[in-house]
Design a protein around this motif. Sequence first.
Motif, PDB file in Angstrom:
ATOM      1  N   GLN A   1       0.823  -1.207   0.000  1.00 41.08           N
ATOM      2  CA  GLN A   1       0.000   0.000   0.000  1.00 41.08           C
ATOM      3  C   GLN A   1       0.861   1.263   0.000  1.00 41.08           C
ATOM      4  N   PRO A   2       1.622   1.495  -1.039  1.00 42.18           N
ATOM      5  CA  PRO A   2       2.462   2.698  -1.058  1.00 42.18           C
ATOM      6  C   PRO A   2       1.608   3.953  -1.150  1.00 42.18           C
ATOM      7  N   SER A   3       2.084   5.014  -0.518  1.00 41.72           N
ATOM      8  CA  SER A   3       1.380   6.292  -0.625  1.00 41.72           C
ATOM      9  C   SER A   3       1.465   6.794  -2.061  1.00 41.72           C
ATOM     10  N   LEU A   4       0.623   7.761  -2.400  1.00 43.29           N
ATOM     11  CA  LEU A   4       0.585   8.266  -3.768  1.00 43.29           C
ATOM     12  C   LEU A   4       1.944   8.809  -4.196  1.00 43.29           C
ATOM     13  N   LYS A   5       2.618   9.502  -3.288  1.00 44.78           N
ATOM     14  CA  LYS A   5       3.911  10.095  -3.634  1.00 44.78           C
ATOM     15  C   LYS A   5       5.017   9.058  -3.786  1.00 44.78           C
ATOM     16  N   MET A   6       4.798   7.835  -3.248  1.00 44.02           N
ATOM     17  CA  MET A   6       5.827   6.799  -3.282  1.00 44.02           C
ATOM     18  C   MET A   6       5.592   5.727  -4.335  1.00 44.02           C
ATOM     19  N   GLN A   7       4.468   5.782  -5.041  1.00 45.74           N
ATOM     20  CA  GLN A   7       4.126   4.709  -5.986  1.00 45.74           C
ATOM     21  C   GLN A   7       5.176   4.521  -7.081  1.00 45.74           C
ATOM     22  N   ASN A   8       5.683   5.610  -7.625  1.00 46.61           N
ATOM     23  CA  ASN A   8       6.700   5.501  -8.677  1.00 46.61           C
ATOM     24  C   ASN A   8       8.026   4.985  -8.120  1.00 46.61           C
ATOM     25  N   THR A   9       8.359   5.394  -6.889  1.00 44.28           N
ATOM     26  CA  THR A   9       9.606   4.943  -6.269  1.00 44.28           C
ATOM     27  C   THR A   9       9.563   3.449  -5.976  1.00 44.28           C
ATOM     28  N   VAL A  10       8.414   2.966  -5.506  1.00 36.73           N
ATOM     29  CA  VAL A  10       8.261   1.543  -5.203  1.00 36.73           C
ATOM     30  C   VAL A  10       8.489   0.694  -6.446  1.00 36.73           C
ATOM     31  N   LYS A  11       8.169   1.226  -7.615  1.00 34.23           N
ATOM     32  CA  LYS A  11       8.369   0.487  -8.861  1.00 34.23           C
ATOM     33  C   LYS A  11       9.844   0.310  -9.209  1.00 34.23           C
ATOM     34  N   THR A  12      10.714   1.082  -8.564  1.00 30.62           N
ATOM     35  CA  THR A  12      12.152   1.010  -8.864  1.00 30.62           C
ATOM     36  C   THR A  12      12.903   0.062  -7.934  1.00 30.62           C
ATOM     37  N   ILE A  13      12.189  -0.619  -7.024  1.00 31.68           N
ATOM     38  CA  ILE A  13      12.845  -1.552  -6.104  1.00 31.68           C
ATOM     39  C   ILE A  13      12.253  -2.948  -6.268  1.00 31.68           C
ATOM     40  N   SER A  14      12.974  -3.929  -5.766  1.00 30.48           N
ATOM     41  CA  SER A  14      12.514  -5.322  -5.795  1.00 30.48           C
ATOM     42  C   SER A  14      12.351  -5.841  -4.374  1.00 30.48           C
ATOM     43  N   VAL A  15      11.279  -6.574  -4.149  1.00 30.04           N
ATOM     44  CA  VAL A  15      11.086  -7.263  -2.878  1.00 30.04           C
ATOM     45  C   VAL A  15      11.760  -8.624  -2.995  1.00 30.04           C
TER      46      VAL A  15
END
Length: 305
Positions: free
Chosen positions: A208-222
Motif C-alpha cells: 500500500q504505497p502512498s501516492l507520492k511513493m508509488q513511482n519509487t516503489v516500482k524502482t525496487i525489488s522485494v
Amino acid sequence: MKNKIKYFFLIPIFIALIIFSCEKKNFNTAGNDSIIEGKITILVDETLTPIIEDQVQVFENKYKAKITIVPQSEKEAILSLAQDKAKVIVLPRKLTPEENKIFKKKNIVPRATLFGTDAIAFVKSKTADTLISLTDVLDFMKGKQNGIKGLVFDNPNSSTVSYLNQMAGLKAIPEKGIFSFKTNDEVIEYVSKNDGMIGVIGMNWISQPSLKMQNTVKTISVLSVKNSKNEYIYPSQDNIASKKYPLARDLYIINCQGYEGLGMGFSSFITGEIGQRIILKSGLVPFRVPGRNIIIKNNSTKKSN
C-alpha cells in the motif's frame, strides 16, 4: 440483499453494544468516549501505519468518532503507553510479561486482539539480485562479512530491528554496516538510489504505497528469502498466511483503557467483516477470511406458445 449485507457487517459492533449495555457502565464516568462515539488517540507501530489509516478512515465515515493516529517506533510507542500518553496501541506483537506488569500495578488488564498478519520485507534496487538468505542477514548483524553491503532500517527503535535482533540473539543494534532513518518511505527512497543496500521494512509499505511513493516503489525489488528448508519464499499473501515466509508476524491492537470505550469499538470493527475485508484487500492477511456474498441471477426466459 443489500440490507442483509449491511446488517451483517454491523454484527461485531452490535455485539460490543450488547456487552456495553450489560455492564451498565456510563462511559462518561471513565472517559469522553463510547464504543462508537468520541475521540481517542491510537499509537501505531510505524511499520503498520498504512493499514491502520485505511481502517480509521472507514470507521470515522460510519460513526461519530475521531481517531488520531500517532505513528511511532515500537519502543517509543510502548514508553508512551506506559506513561499514559495513550491507552490504545497497535503492535506486531503482544506485550511482554514485564510490560504487562506495568498495567497490573494500575489494576488494568490489557486486551490484546489479534487482527491480522503481515511480514518484514527485504528490498533492493531493481538492478540487484532478488534472492537473499535469512541466515546471511543474521550473520551480517552479528558482524560477519558475507557480501551484504549494508542493512537499512526505518528507525533504531523500530519493531523490525527488535525482531531481527531477537532472531540473531542480539540485545542491541550493531553499529557496523547498519543504517537507519525515520520512516519506511525514507528507507525505500534510499535503497532505490543505492545499489546493493538492503532495506528492511514492513510489507504494508510495499503493498500500500502512498501516492507520492508509488513511482519509487516500482524502482525496487522485494526479495525472496531463503528459509530453513532451503526454499526461497516471496512474501506473498498466501505465503504469509501459511507462515511459509520466515518473517511473517501477527498483528495486535492492545487496549488499556480499562473501560468499554472507543478502543473496544475500534477493535471490534477491525476484527469484523468490514475491517477484515480491508486487510485482505491491502495485501496483508486477515486473521479470518471475510465471508463471500454470492448473488445468483436467474436469466432464463419463458418461451411463448
